[in-house]
Design a protein around this motif. Sequence first.
Motif, short mmCIF file in Angstrom:
data_model
loop_
_atom_site.label_atom_id
_atom_site.label_comp_id
_atom_site.label_asym_id
_atom_site.label_seq_id
_atom_site.Cartn_x
_atom_site.Cartn_y
_atom_site.Cartn_z
N VAL A 1 -12.37 -19.19 -32.23
CA VAL A 1 -11.50 -18.61 -31.21
C VAL A 1 -12.24 -18.47 -29.88
O VAL A 1 -11.67 -18.70 -28.81
CB VAL A 1 -10.97 -17.23 -31.68
N ILE A 2 -13.51 -18.10 -29.94
CA ILE A 2 -14.30 -17.92 -28.71
C ILE A 2 -14.52 -19.26 -28.00
O ILE A 2 -14.33 -19.37 -26.78
CB ILE A 2 -15.66 -17.27 -29.03
N SER B 1 -8.93 -12.24 -28.40
CA SER B 1 -10.28 -12.82 -28.30
C SER B 1 -10.28 -14.06 -27.42
O SER B 1 -11.30 -14.39 -26.80
CB SER B 1 -10.82 -13.15 -29.70
N VAL B 2 -9.16 -14.76 -27.36
CA VAL B 2 -9.03 -15.91 -26.46
C VAL B 2 -9.16 -15.44 -25.02
O VAL B 2 -9.85 -16.06 -24.20
CB VAL B 2 -7.68 -16.62 -26.68
N LEU B 3 -8.46 -14.34 -24.69
CA LEU B 3 -8.54 -13.80 -23.33
C LEU B 3 -9.95 -13.29 -23.03
O LEU B 3 -10.46 -13.49 -21.92
CB LEU B 3 -7.51 -12.68 -23.16
N LEU B 4 -10.58 -12.65 -24.02
CA LEU B 4 -11.95 -12.19 -23.86
C LEU B 4 -12.86 -13.37 -23.55
O LEU B 4 -13.72 -13.29 -22.65
CB LEU B 4 -12.41 -11.49 -25.14
N SER B 5 -12.69 -14.46 -24.26
CA SER B 5 -13.51 -15.65 -24.03
C SER B 5 -13.31 -16.18 -22.61
O SER B 5 -14.27 -16.58 -21.94
CB SER B 5 -13.15 -16.74 -25.05
N PHE C 1 -0.87 -17.48 -27.79
CA PHE C 1 0.13 -17.64 -28.84
C PHE C 1 -0.25 -18.74 -29.84
O PHE C 1 0.11 -18.65 -31.02
CB PHE C 1 1.50 -17.93 -28.23
N VAL C 2 -1.00 -19.73 -29.39
CA VAL C 2 -1.50 -20.75 -30.32
C VAL C 2 -2.36 -20.09 -31.38
O VAL C 2 -2.21 -20.34 -32.59
CB VAL C 2 -2.31 -21.84 -29.57
N ILE C 3 -3.26 -19.20 -30.96
CA ILE C 3 -4.18 -18.56 -31.90
C ILE C 3 -3.47 -17.51 -32.75
O ILE C 3 -3.74 -17.38 -33.95
CB ILE C 3 -5.38 -17.94 -31.15
N VAL C 4 -2.55 -16.75 -32.16
CA VAL C 4 -1.80 -15.77 -32.95
C VAL C 4 -1.02 -16.47 -34.05
O VAL C 4 -1.02 -16.05 -35.22
CB VAL C 4 -0.86 -14.93 -32.06
N CYS C 5 -0.33 -17.56 -33.71
CA CYS C 5 0.43 -18.33 -34.71
C CYS C 5 -0.50 -18.92 -35.76
O CYS C 5 -0.19 -18.89 -36.96
CB CYS C 5 1.23 -19.45 -34.04
N LEU C 6 -1.63 -19.44 -35.32
CA LEU C 6 -2.60 -20.03 -36.26
C LEU C 6 -3.11 -18.97 -37.24
O LEU C 6 -3.15 -19.20 -38.45
CB LEU C 6 -3.76 -20.64 -35.48
N ALA C 7 -3.49 -17.80 -36.71
CA ALA C 7 -4.01 -16.74 -37.57
C ALA C 7 -2.94 -16.26 -38.56
O ALA C 7 -3.22 -16.09 -39.75
CB ALA C 7 -4.51 -15.57 -36.71
N MET C 8 -1.72 -16.07 -38.09
CA MET C 8 -0.66 -15.61 -38.98
C MET C 8 -0.38 -16.64 -40.07
O MET C 8 -0.16 -16.29 -41.23
CB MET C 8 0.61 -15.30 -38.18
#
Length: 295
Positions: A152-153, A30-34, A53-60
Amino acid sequence: MPEKNKSLAPRLGTFLKLVRFENSLFAGFSVLLSGVLSGDLTGWQPEYFRGFFVIVCLAMGVFAVNDYYDFRIDKANKRYERPLVREDLSGKTAFGIGMGFLLASALLSLTLAFQAAGFVLMSIPFFFLYSHSLKKYLLVKNIIAAYGFSFVIIFGSLLSDPEIEPIILFFAAITFIVGLAFEIMIDIADVPGDRLFGVRTLAVCRSGSSAAKLSAALYAGIMLLDPLPFFVNMDPRLYRDWLFLALVLVPVLSYLFLCRVLLRDQSAKNVLDLRKKTLTIMQLGSLAYLTGVLI
């Protein structure tokens, strides 16, 4: 129940379920989509690689910490898909994994632009408090979770410059609304455990039917808003773009079907099934916007 895992370290499958790996990857994409929607991502840009990777780590991290604090509720609700309920790993291990990923997200964010890093560092405490205690307050848990969808957006748009484009504000708004509808809906499946442990949701305080009606009303709002960039020139790439309109009508009609099924049946089994379908519909909506701006 399946046989308990006696090992100290979680198996790969257990780990992936704990951190909801597929959902975390979707948050990262979704970061790339934004970036594409905002027009900021036009090629290989390292800040978007790091932001992913910031958002993937945050979500996990958020998912693992949430499972730790929700253990008793999930157990009461017999949510055996949860690794902690299945006793596939210890609560201490799950909490350690979650905090480790939250720390990794915070540290990685320091390599980003000031506005993006600040947005992450400001939001992490809210996400932690959501799991720790804020979810006990009526609608607060839903609003914070919905904020996570739109967060995320906005974050993706801030990676390369501080400007937030109109299409990003609009897309963040509709992701917030659909996130709010989604969270109110899935609370219906958790009523027994939530009531037992004092979590005040609309389904607990009123009824599953009331929660379903509000959720359906919010989904109806999304059905009206999703095609709006075709009719209103907030982005010339989507305005009067018939391909975009055709693609976005797929999730619109899917939400209509979802509302019909939800209003007819608020059983836990049905709501959990609709949970999976809703995540797929969200992805279809994102794909419609992505295709519209690229083609």
